[in-house]
Scaffold this motif. Structure first.
Motif, short mmCIF file in Angstrom:
data_model
loop_
_atom_site.label_atom_id
_atom_site.label_comp_id
_atom_site.label_asym_id
_atom_site.label_seq_id
_atom_site.Cartn_x
_atom_site.Cartn_y
_atom_site.Cartn_z
N HIS A 173 5.04 -13.32 -4.88
CA HIS A 173 3.84 -13.79 -5.57
C HIS A 173 2.94 -12.60 -5.91
CE1 HIS A 173 -0.10 -15.75 -6.12
NE2 HIS A 173 0.62 -16.79 -6.48
N PRO A 174 2.26 -12.63 -7.08
CA PRO A 174 1.42 -11.49 -7.48
C PRO A 174 0.38 -11.11 -6.45
CG PRO A 174 1.73 -12.98 -9.34
CD PRO A 174 2.34 -13.66 -8.14
N ARG A 175 -0.26 -12.07 -5.82
CA ARG A 175 -1.27 -11.73 -4.82
C ARG A 175 -0.63 -11.03 -3.62
NH1 ARG A 175 -4.99 -17.22 -4.76
NH2 ARG A 175 -6.08 -16.81 -6.71
N LEU A 176 0.53 -11.50 -3.21
CA LEU A 176 1.23 -10.86 -2.09
C LEU A 176 1.60 -9.43 -2.46
CD1 LEU A 176 2.67 -10.80 0.64
CD2 LEU A 176 4.63 -11.90 -0.47
N ARG A 177 2.17 -9.24 -3.64
CA ARG A 177 2.57 -7.88 -4.05
C ARG A 177 1.36 -6.95 -4.11
NH1 ARG A 177 5.63 -10.57 -8.05
NH2 ARG A 177 4.15 -9.83 -9.63
N ALA A 178 0.26 -7.44 -4.68
CA ALA A 178 -0.93 -6.59 -4.81
C ALA A 178 -1.46 -6.20 -3.44
CB ALA A 178 -2.00 -7.31 -5.63
N ALA A 179 -1.52 -7.18 -2.51
CA ALA A 179 -2.02 -6.88 -1.17
C ALA A 179 -1.09 -5.90 -0.45
CB ALA A 179 -2.16 -8.18 -0.37
N GLU A 180 0.23 -6.09 -0.60
CA GLU A 180 1.17 -5.18 0.04
C GLU A 180 1.01 -3.75 -0.50
OE1 GLU A 180 5.00 -8.06 1.07
OE2 GLU A 180 4.77 -7.24 -0.96
N GLU A 181 0.83 -3.63 -1.81
CA GLU A 181 0.73 -2.29 -2.40
C GLU A 181 -0.58 -1.60 -2.01
OE1 GLU A 181 1.42 -3.45 -6.40
OE2 GLU A 181 3.60 -3.33 -6.21
N ARG A 182 -1.68 -2.37 -1.93
CA ARG A 182 -2.95 -1.77 -1.49
C ARG A 182 -2.86 -1.34 -0.03
NH1 ARG A 182 -4.94 -6.12 -4.30
NH2 ARG A 182 -5.66 -7.16 -2.43
N LEU A 183 -2.22 -2.18 0.78
CA LEU A 183 -2.06 -1.85 2.20
C LEU A 183 -1.20 -0.61 2.37
CD1 LEU A 183 -2.60 -2.63 5.14
CD2 LEU A 183 -0.59 -4.12 5.05
N ALA A 184 -0.12 -0.51 1.60
CA ALA A 184 0.73 0.68 1.66
C ALA A 184 -0.04 1.92 1.24
CB ALA A 184 1.96 0.48 0.78
N TRP A 185 -0.89 1.80 0.22
CA TRP A 185 -1.69 2.95 -0.22
C TRP A 185 -2.64 3.39 0.89
CZ3 TRP A 185 -6.97 3.59 -0.79
CH2 TRP A 185 -7.38 4.75 -1.46
N LEU A 186 -3.28 2.41 1.57
CA LEU A 186 -4.21 2.74 2.64
C LEU A 186 -3.51 3.45 3.80
CD1 LEU A 186 -6.41 -0.46 2.78
CD2 LEU A 186 -7.19 1.82 2.16
N ARG A 187 -2.26 3.08 4.06
CA ARG A 187 -1.54 3.61 5.21
C ARG A 187 -0.71 4.85 4.87
NH1 ARG A 187 0.45 -2.13 7.98
NH2 ARG A 187 -1.56 -2.57 9.03
N SER A 188 -0.71 5.22 3.60
CA SER A 188 0.07 6.41 3.22
C SER A 188 -0.64 7.66 3.73
CB SER A 188 0.24 6.47 1.71
OG SER A 188 -1.01 6.60 1.08
N PRO A 189 0.14 8.73 4.09
CA PRO A 189 -0.49 9.95 4.60
C PRO A 189 -1.29 10.68 3.52
CG PRO A 189 1.92 10.17 4.42
CD PRO A 189 1.60 8.76 4.10
#
Length: 424
Positions: free
Chosen positions: A408-424
């Motif tokens: 789902h678009p909302r799930l993908r967007a949340a996952e990608e923002r979370l990955a960006w926040l947790r990236s080194p």
């Protein structure tokens, strides 16, 4: 009609749904509300935090839910020659009253009598309005639908009515995929049985559009709402209340599709007509002004948007109270325009209060509470509070996966923002 309400668990034969229950009912009382109130932030682009809000309508405006009232049961001593004397008086909730009626109908008429099924359906309606009892309401609606299917037939008036109410209950409890199937089948059956112009058919088309919007498929929803509007204009005339409501719903659908200039043109014409008919503080006027504010945010006309939205907040607080869902939507839209102006520290406390209010009103797991949590995370990212934003987004990812399934678009967007926040 596909038997979507007959879905069974293979291991135990019990009816199952896609998601666990949420609280609170969204029931239509003969009017079509058409997702009128305001907008919310929508999906954000992936990657680094973005400065501007993306607007959308709330997930199925619970502020429009019908309020069910209870009553009082009084036992009175009536003795000849003496005045009546009250022995005891007990206040009963709508749920308790309807439970008593349903049990009485089962005992006196039998479990499959048409009047018993109506009583059970009314009990399901009451249960849906009680926090935490949505799952019971859905199961009861499913039982009534199965029984009516076999005793009255799939196209009987009462069967179709139960099908519509069950579809609404599935939507209210967050079971969006099942709700889409249910509304599609109900809409198709009503169109074939009652005709495309029948009020019940038009209501079902609008509710199907609402589910599609909540599933992030606004381009599929807009033609449905546009068709409903055209049919109602032909039937009722341009100034009928139902036409005015549907006009606002169509403007909101255009807004969600990114057709901002079209939406603004419609709303600029609609708001004065609603003010003349109902006044500035009426719910219909508030809804259209909210959508106009949303359009202005999208068009980067922030000063105009803030003026509109602050006026809506004042109106909703005065007429509906501070804890009404429409008031929460208005405040959320204020946070959106503050966010768009990069006034992040002003927007954060507004969204914190909304999240607390919606969690209390609907529960932590309700779809609109989840969207509000996502909104707060977005602003926290831009305010530089990344650790808290990551914590909120992690919860949103789990909730979106539960509510919508993978992809789902909302799930993908949340996952990608979370990955960006947790990236080194």
């Amino acid at each position: 009609m596909a038997r979507w309400w007959r879905r069974r668990a293979a291991e135990d034969g019990e009816a199952v749904g896609a998601e666990p229950p949420r609280s609170r009912q969204e029931h239509e009382d003969g009017r079509e509300h058409g997702h009128e109130p305001g907008h919310e932030y929508g999906d954000r682009p992936p990657g680094p935090p973005q400065p501007g809000p993306d607007a959308q309508e709330p997930a199925h405006g619970s502020g429009n839910a019908r309020r069910l009232s209870g009553g009082r049961l009084t036992l009175t001593d009536v003795t000849e020659g003496r005045p009546e004397q009250e022995i005891i008086s007990v206040q009963l909730s709508a749920e308790e009253i309807r439970t008593m009626r349903a049990r009485s109908a089962i005992d006196t008429l039998g479990p499959e009598h048409p009047d018993t099924l109506v009583a059970l359906r009314e009990l399901a309606e009451a249960l849906l309005s009680v926090p935490g009892r949505g799952a019971e309401a859905v199961e009861l609606y499913q039982h009534v639908a199965r029984t009516q299917w076999t005793t009255l037939g799939e196209r009987h008036e009462e069967t179709l009515r139960t099908s519509a109410e069950l579809a609404g209950a599935l939507h209210t409890t967050g079971q969006l995929s099942l709700a889409e199937t249910a509304w599609r089948d109900t809409f198709r059956a009503q169109a074939e049985t009652l005709g495309r112009d029948h009020p019940d058919t038009l209501r079902s088309a609008t509710r199907l559009a609402a589910v599609l919007q909540d599933l992030g498929r606004a381009p599929e929803a807009e033609p449905l709402v546009g068709d409903v509007l055209a049919r109602r204009v032909r039937q009722l005339g341009r100034d009928h209340p139902d036409v005015l409501s549907t006009t606002n719903a169509h403007a909101a659908a255009l807004l969600k599709c990114g057709r901002h200039q079209e939406a603004e043109r419609i709303l600029r014409s609609l708001v004065p007509r609603l003010e003349d008919r109902y006044g500035r503080d009426h719910e219909k006027t508030i809804a259209a002004r909210s959508n106009l504010g949303a359009v202005l945010v999208r068009l980067d006309r922030h000063a105009e948007a803030e003026e509109q939205i602050r006026a809506v907040v004042r109106s909703t607080e005065a007429t509906l109270g501070p804890d009404h869902d429409t008031t929460f939507t208005a405040r959320n839209n204020l946070a959106a325009v503050l966010h768009a102006q990069e006034r992040y520290e002003d927007a954060v406390p507004v969204l914190r209060a909304i999240l607390a209010g919606r969690a209390a009103l609907h529960g932590d797991d309700h779809p609109i509470t989840v969207v509000t949590r996502d909104n707060l995370a977005n602003v926290l990212i831009d305010a530089g509070h990344h650790a808290e934003a990551a914590e909120l987004l992690d919860r949103c990812v789990h909730d979106y996966r539960r509510l919508h399934g993978p992809g789902h678009p909302r799930l993908r967007a949340a996952e990608e923002r979370l990955a960006w926040l947790r990236s080194p």
